[in-house]
Design a protein around this motif. Structure first.
Motif, short mmCIF file in Angstrom:
data_model
loop_
_atom_site.label_atom_id
_atom_site.label_comp_id
_atom_site.label_asym_id
_atom_site.label_seq_id
_atom_site.Cartn_x
_atom_site.Cartn_y
_atom_site.Cartn_z
N THR A 253 0.82 -1.21 0.00
CA THR A 253 0.00 0.00 0.00
C THR A 253 0.85 1.26 0.00
OG1 THR A 253 -0.25 -0.09 2.41
CG2 THR A 253 -2.01 -1.07 1.07
N SER A 254 2.04 1.19 0.54
CA SER A 254 2.90 2.36 0.53
C SER A 254 3.46 2.62 -0.87
CB SER A 254 4.03 2.23 1.54
OG SER A 254 4.93 1.21 1.15
N ALA B 221 1.61 2.19 -3.57
CA ALA B 221 0.44 2.38 -4.44
C ALA B 221 0.29 3.82 -4.92
CB ALA B 221 -0.82 1.92 -3.71
N GLN B 222 1.35 4.58 -4.87
CA GLN B 222 1.30 5.95 -5.36
C GLN B 222 1.41 5.93 -6.88
OE1 GLN B 222 0.68 8.32 -3.16
NE2 GLN B 222 0.72 6.74 -1.61
N VAL C 189 -0.83 4.94 -9.06
CA VAL C 189 -1.45 3.77 -9.66
C VAL C 189 -2.39 4.21 -10.78
CG1 VAL C 189 -3.04 1.85 -9.23
CG2 VAL C 189 -1.27 2.39 -7.57
N ASP D 266 -10.21 7.12 -5.00
CA ASP D 266 -9.58 7.62 -3.77
C ASP D 266 -9.36 6.49 -2.77
OD1 ASP D 266 -9.44 10.21 -4.71
OD2 ASP D 266 -11.28 10.85 -3.70
N GLU D 267 -10.39 5.66 -2.57
CA GLU D 267 -10.29 4.56 -1.60
C GLU D 267 -9.25 3.54 -2.01
OE1 GLU D 267 -14.28 3.10 -1.44
OE2 GLU D 267 -15.03 4.91 -0.44
N ALA D 268 -9.10 3.31 -3.32
CA ALA D 268 -8.16 2.29 -3.80
C ALA D 268 -6.76 2.84 -4.05
CB ALA D 268 -8.71 1.67 -5.09
N GLY D 269 -6.59 4.16 -3.91
CA GLY D 269 -5.28 4.75 -4.15
C GLY D 269 -4.95 4.86 -5.63
N VAL D 270 -5.96 4.94 -6.47
CA VAL D 270 -5.77 5.04 -7.91
C VAL D 270 -5.74 6.52 -8.29
CG1 VAL D 270 -6.81 4.53 -10.17
CG2 VAL D 270 -6.89 2.82 -8.34
N ASN D 271 -4.70 6.94 -9.00
CA ASN D 271 -4.58 8.34 -9.41
C ASN D 271 -5.23 8.62 -10.75
OD1 ASN D 271 -3.15 8.72 -7.11
ND2 ASN D 271 -1.18 9.07 -8.09
#
Length: 91
Positions: A15-16, A18-19, A21, A63-68
């Motif tokens: 998760t760290s 996941a920037q 994505v 936002d919840e999934a860390g998808v940009n």
């Protein structure tokens, strides 16, 4: 216990990272798209109803999934009208 600790450490590490994505498999389903399929009698061509698309729900999910970024494509089936497809693809 050791497995759980390793699993937890792996999840935290993943998760760290996941920037930035990019989701490359999302579909946009506009009202015009659905209307064109309905007019062509093709709403159930894939064997199931076309889901409702809600841009705000999609943005919340991102936002919840860390998808940009999401790459949006038309869902199947696609209308035969080139105009509808063009309008859907243009900003």
């Amino acid at each position: 216990m050791r497995f759980r600790a390793t699993l937890l450490a792996s999840i935290i590490a993943l998760t760290s990272f996941a920037q930035g994505v990019i989701d490359v498999h999302s579909h946009i389903i506009t009202p015009e798209f659905v209307s064109a399929l309905e007019n062509e009698g093709r709403l159930l061509d894939e064997g199931f109803p076309i889901p409702k698309y809600d841009v705000m729900a999609h943005l919340r999910w991102m936002d919840e999934a860390g998808v940009n970024t999401s790459v949006l494509t038309l869902a199947a089936p696609q209308p035969t009208s080139a105009l509808v497809v063009r309008k859907t693809n243009e900003p």
